[in-house]
Scaffold this motif. Structure first.
Motif, short mmCIF file in Angstrom:
data_model
loop_
_atom_site.label_atom_id
_atom_site.label_comp_id
_atom_site.label_asym_id
_atom_site.label_seq_id
_atom_site.Cartn_x
_atom_site.Cartn_y
_atom_site.Cartn_z
N PRO A 132 26.80 13.74 -18.01
CA PRO A 132 27.20 13.69 -16.60
C PRO A 132 26.97 14.98 -15.84
O PRO A 132 26.50 14.95 -14.69
N HIS A 133 27.30 16.14 -16.43
CA HIS A 133 27.14 17.39 -15.69
C HIS A 133 25.68 17.69 -15.39
O HIS A 133 25.34 18.21 -14.32
N THR A 134 24.78 17.31 -16.33
CA THR A 134 23.35 17.49 -16.09
C THR A 134 22.85 16.50 -15.05
O THR A 134 22.05 16.84 -14.18
N PRO A 147 0.83 -1.21 0.00
CA PRO A 147 0.00 0.00 0.00
C PRO A 147 0.87 1.26 0.00
O PRO A 147 1.84 1.35 0.75
N VAL A 148 0.50 2.21 -0.85
CA VAL A 148 1.22 3.48 -0.93
C VAL A 148 0.36 4.55 -0.25
O VAL A 148 -0.79 4.76 -0.60
N LEU A 149 0.95 5.23 0.72
CA LEU A 149 0.23 6.25 1.47
C LEU A 149 0.15 7.57 0.72
O LEU A 149 -0.82 8.32 0.86
N GLU A 150 1.19 7.86 -0.06
CA GLU A 150 1.22 9.13 -0.79
C GLU A 150 2.16 9.02 -1.99
O GLU A 150 3.24 8.44 -1.89
N TRP A 151 1.74 9.60 -3.12
CA TRP A 151 2.56 9.68 -4.32
C TRP A 151 2.95 11.13 -4.56
O TRP A 151 2.16 12.05 -4.30
N SER A 152 4.15 11.35 -5.09
CA SER A 152 4.56 12.70 -5.49
C SER A 152 5.53 12.60 -6.65
O SER A 152 6.13 11.55 -6.90
N VAL A 153 5.67 13.72 -7.38
CA VAL A 153 6.52 13.73 -8.57
C VAL A 153 7.32 15.03 -8.60
O VAL A 153 6.85 16.07 -8.14
N LEU A 154 8.53 14.95 -9.13
CA LEU A 154 9.41 16.11 -9.25
C LEU A 154 9.91 16.21 -10.68
O LEU A 154 10.44 15.24 -11.24
N ASP A 155 9.75 17.38 -11.28
CA ASP A 155 10.29 17.66 -12.61
C ASP A 155 11.76 18.04 -12.47
O ASP A 155 12.10 18.99 -11.77
N LEU A 156 12.64 17.29 -13.13
CA LEU A 156 14.08 17.53 -13.05
C LEU A 156 14.63 18.28 -14.26
O LEU A 156 15.83 18.56 -14.32
N GLY A 157 13.76 18.57 -15.23
CA GLY A 157 14.21 19.33 -16.38
C GLY A 157 15.10 18.53 -17.31
O GLY A 157 15.26 17.31 -17.17
N ALA A 158 15.69 19.21 -18.30
CA ALA A 158 16.54 18.56 -19.30
C ALA A 158 17.81 19.36 -19.50
O ALA A 158 17.88 20.55 -19.18
N GLY A 159 18.83 18.69 -20.03
CA GLY A 159 20.07 19.38 -20.39
C GLY A 159 20.09 19.71 -21.87
O GLY A 159 19.15 19.41 -22.61
N ALA A 208 16.12 4.77 -6.21
CA ALA A 208 16.27 3.65 -7.13
C ALA A 208 16.20 4.15 -8.56
O ALA A 208 15.30 4.91 -8.91
N GLY A 209 17.15 3.71 -9.39
CA GLY A 209 17.03 4.09 -10.79
C GLY A 209 18.33 4.03 -11.56
O GLY A 209 19.40 3.72 -11.03
N ASP A 210 18.20 4.33 -12.86
CA ASP A 210 19.34 4.47 -13.76
C ASP A 210 19.81 5.91 -13.63
O ASP A 210 19.19 6.82 -14.17
N LEU A 211 20.91 6.11 -12.92
CA LEU A 211 21.39 7.46 -12.63
C LEU A 211 22.40 7.95 -13.66
O LEU A 211 22.81 9.12 -13.62
N ASN A 212 22.82 7.07 -14.57
CA ASN A 212 23.79 7.43 -15.60
C ASN A 212 25.06 8.04 -15.03
O ASN A 212 25.73 8.84 -15.68
#
Length: 268
Positions: free
Chosen positions: A175-177, A116-128, A199-203
């Motif tokens: 990498p810098h982005t 069960p998930v109590l709360e979802w949220s999202v963050l825009d990280l933009g682009a390089g 968790a993720g592909d952080l490159n």
């Protein structure tokens, strides 16, 4: 003090549903590809929805079904199909769940949960502004050539569970982005309650993400390319104190070009 319940967390880049041999998997094949992955929460990168190139499958929904994840969210960062011609547009990101059909074509990330998930949220990280050289066929001539792919927008999705929060992301190939995006993630995570797993592909390779995030690596295994990994681009990181990891594993799945990383975490 008693320990919280153990949670198995994983991450995998599914490369828009492509199998290691090249063909794109259909919905049933995607379900089967992750059915044996014993995780409670899975971060997924390079996820298509309604894309002609992947048989218009809602890949987040198919992967959630295969995993037995009743709750999930997809965050599209691209509306259209990623290509070197920049024919797509930024998509938000806006969270979409099990009861929201995909208004594709879309492309982005997803976070799938059996718990069960109590709360979802999202963050825009933009682009390089960087461009990545990629070899592929020219749609006009069919000949294989080099293309310069523009970087697309990136995002992070957080699921607050009872005992911890899991944050999924896919950072820029530049990498810098990617470093700038990771530092923005660090500030976002600092305001979250309880222990956090990123968790993720952080490159970003090896120990670098952990140092920048001031986090503890939970898996130390090369993850890319899947067929013979030479570098760890995929990460599971414990941010802050209060989490212990065990039974870390890197495994090859019938989908994607990265190995899946999994670990069991126990909140103290």
């Amino acid at each position: 003090m008693s320990e919280g319940p153990a949670v198995r967390v994983g991450t995998v880049n599914v490369a828009s549903g492509r199998s290691p041999g090249g063909p794109v998997l259909d919905a049933a094949q995607l379900e089967k590809a992750v059915a044996g992955l014993d995780v409670d929460v899975l971060a997924v990168q390079e996820v298509d929805a309604g894309q002609p190139r992947s048989q218009r499958v809602d890949q987040a929904a198919a992967l959630a079904a295969g995993l037995g994840a009743a709750d999930w969210r997809a965050a599209a960062t691209v509306a259209g199909t990623p290509d070197p011609f920049r024919s797509w547009s930024p998509a938000g990101p806006v969270l979409r769940g099990p009861h929201t059909p995909a208004d594709g074509p879309l492309y982005g990330i997803a976070l799938l949960s059996r718990l069960p998930v109590l709360e979802w949220s999202v963050l825009d990280l933009g682009a390089g502004r960087a461009r990545l050289p990629v070899q592929g066929p020219d749609p006009r001539t069919g000949r294989v050539r080099w293309w310069w792919f523009p970087d697309e927008p990136r995002a992070a999705v957080a699921a607050r569970l009872e005992s911890l929060t899991v944050v999924a992301t896919h950072l820029s190939f530049a990498p810098h982005t990617a470093v700038r995006q990771l530092l923005r993630l660090r500030r976002w995570i600092a305001g979250m309650p309880g222990p956090v797993v990123l968790a993720g592909d952080l490159n970003l390779p090896g120990a670098l993400p952990g140092r920048l995030l001031r986090a503890t690596p939970l898996v130390r295994e090369p993850s890319f390319p899947a067929s013979g990994p030479r570098v760890q681009l995929d990460h599971l990181l414990a941010v802050g104190t209060g989490l212990r990891g065990r039974d870390a594993e890197a495994s090859t799945l019938p989908v994607g070009d990265h190995r899946a990383l999994t670990v069991t975490v126990t909140p103290a």
